[in-house]
Design a protein around this motif. Sequence first.
Motif, short mmCIF file in Angstrom:
data_model
loop_
_atom_site.label_atom_id
_atom_site.label_comp_id
_atom_site.label_asym_id
_atom_site.label_seq_id
_atom_site.Cartn_x
_atom_site.Cartn_y
_atom_site.Cartn_z
N LEU B 32 0.84 -1.20 0.00
CA LEU B 32 0.00 0.00 0.00
C LEU B 32 0.88 1.25 0.00
CD1 LEU B 32 -2.91 1.11 0.09
CD2 LEU B 32 -2.72 1.13 2.58
N HIS B 83 -7.73 7.15 -9.31
CA HIS B 83 -9.06 6.57 -9.56
C HIS B 83 -9.57 6.89 -10.98
CE1 HIS B 83 -10.47 5.71 -5.12
NE2 HIS B 83 -9.34 5.12 -5.43
N LEU B 86 -8.35 4.42 -13.69
CA LEU B 86 -8.76 3.00 -13.60
C LEU B 86 -9.52 2.54 -14.84
CD1 LEU B 86 -9.98 2.93 -9.88
CD2 LEU B 86 -8.15 1.50 -10.81
N ASP B 107 -5.51 -3.24 -10.10
CA ASP B 107 -6.69 -2.38 -9.88
C ASP B 107 -7.01 -2.25 -8.39
OD1 ASP B 107 -6.66 -2.50 -12.59
OD2 ASP B 107 -8.73 -3.20 -12.83
N ALA B 108 -6.97 -3.38 -7.68
CA ALA B 108 -7.34 -3.35 -6.26
C ALA B 108 -6.40 -2.43 -5.49
CB ALA B 108 -7.30 -4.75 -5.67
N THR B 109 -5.10 -2.58 -5.75
CA THR B 109 -4.12 -1.75 -5.05
C THR B 109 -4.33 -0.28 -5.39
OG1 THR B 109 -2.58 -3.59 -5.16
CG2 THR B 109 -1.65 -1.44 -4.63
N ILE B 111 -7.14 1.22 -6.26
CA ILE B 111 -8.34 1.70 -5.56
C ILE B 111 -7.98 2.04 -4.11
CG2 ILE B 111 -10.64 1.07 -4.70
CD1 ILE B 111 -10.89 -0.69 -7.29
N LEU B 112 -7.28 1.12 -3.46
CA LEU B 112 -6.93 1.31 -2.05
C LEU B 112 -5.92 2.46 -1.86
CD1 LEU B 112 -6.71 -2.41 -0.89
CD2 LEU B 112 -8.53 -0.77 -0.38
N ASP B 115 -7.96 5.58 -2.02
CA ASP B 115 -8.71 5.73 -0.76
C ASP B 115 -7.78 6.19 0.36
OD1 ASP B 115 -10.88 4.74 -2.14
OD2 ASP B 115 -10.78 2.72 -1.28
#
Lengths: 293, 293
Positions: B32, B83, B86, B107-109, B111-112, B115
């Motif tokens: 992260l 974001h 993406l 993609d998941a990383t 998004i996080l 955030d």
Amino acid sequence: MESLNEYVERYKGIINDHLNNYILSYTTPGRLRESMLYSINAGGKRLRPILVIATLEAFEIDPKKGIPVACALEMIHTYSLIHDDLPAMDNDDLRRGQPTNHKQFDDATAILAGDALLTLSFQVITEADTLSNEEKVFLVNELSKASGPSGMVDGQMRDMLSENEWITLRKLEAIHNSKTGQLLKFAILSGAYLGKVSEESMQAVTEMASALGLIFQIQDDILDVIGDSDAIGKPIGSDEDNKKSTYPQLLGLEGAINQKKHYVDVAQKSLEKTGIQHTVLSELIDYLSNRDC
Amino acid sequence: MESLNEYVERYKGIINDHLNNYILSYTTPGRLRESMLYSINAGGKRLRPILVIATLEAFEIDPKKGIPVACALEMIHTYSLIHDDLPAMDNDDLRRGQPTNHKQFDDATAILAGDALLTLSFQVITEADTLSNEEKVFLVNELSKASGPSGMVDGQMRDMLSENEWITLRKLEAIHNSKTGQLLKFAILSGAYLGKVSEESMQAVTEMASALGLIFQIQDDILDVIGDSDAIGKPIGSDEDNKKSTYPQLLGLEGAINQKKHYVDVAQKSLEKTGIQHTVLSELIDYLSNRDC
């Protein structure tokens, strides 16, 4: 006398009204608003807001003071579910038996609705007329720490990295502490902070909040083994299918139940230390420990 | 005497150091953090932070006071780029000639990481020891409004909904005002607020900030027609390929250039009203109007 269920239902109604009012006041009509309202009204149990309220009441403070922070907390919880459900993350089509946000709308809208709820939560706290500037700063700071890269988001990242991998109980607890524990803890601590409790009470309540996070997670894992799929709104056994490490898998079902009982004990004893064992907050510990969804 | 370029480079260095320090202090080692650092260090021009600093200096206030909010603002800008890039949104593989966050990680990383940067921005403001509680509350509130569902996120949603659709100049300006204008405006207004300027100065500066947002966007659109693809880091003509409404498409290239000149005039006159026309802030207006990337 009001039963626990009646109490929960009463405050659910109050929280729901405020959440809807906030979104209607702070957004313009359109797809983004619809998408935010959709997830906010998708049947959440409002556990976190009710914990804020119950903590305030345990210390005999007017619960109205906690409404804005309770709603802000629920917005953050809701945003995290929207993003977690995305195809890039857990790829869930259903939540509580209803289409997830990105299934009802689309991935882009779901990403933006999550971003919007996260951002709005801080607006809500800073505009609360029940709070002093000092309280607002404290709450924004604690909420950002609990939900950000040293809290929930970090837990979600590490949870994803640990998929398909058997991990130790120690690591499992560390992940849950970040991913779900921090927000639950924030609920209790923000209530106690607004209640201006003594340092000893704060310490006892912190102990209770940590235990509560683990009770919550163990029960989640137990329900995935012996729960009712209709009640929890997702198929039983999904943790095992997803090769997720869980308490029952690490300790056996009975071991997990015993571990949960241990934490319930810790939590209740913490409340006794500060003299608030005969409160709704105490009842909520048992309620969360035995919930069926 | 220091040139504008030297000024910009000097503060870019200072802002970069602070951004990296914040992330290293407030996150734990791991994927992260790496992903957040990757996008934070992907060559941003730091225009928004520099606008905060230049506004403070225009009112003769120590720019140090503005560093935390300048960094918070840049974190929000960076999260919005992650974001927006993406696959579910603009689906861009490259930004400034480098792989976008989700291409470099997944993609998941991405998004996080977005955030996390969004959430961290509010932590940074509330922990700033250069700011009073009143200032922190004001800045968190204004920043959440500028970037949330009544600001940037709303603009992004409406921008996506208007794709493949020819829209009016009025609607185009409304979208840009939300999508990019609000954050640029926040940069100027937060500087002026921390400078404790008079109400008249605040009004003049607000006028200038609105014009600046439009100058910025018109130049973006112009560069997409006559820019150097190496300099801007993406292919020329992508707006037309994506059927995006732009100033040159609505007003012709010459019309767009004239419109931009008009707003530069408005912006410079606003500075004159409050006696800060001989400042770096004034130079920055021309710089942004003529930037080649």
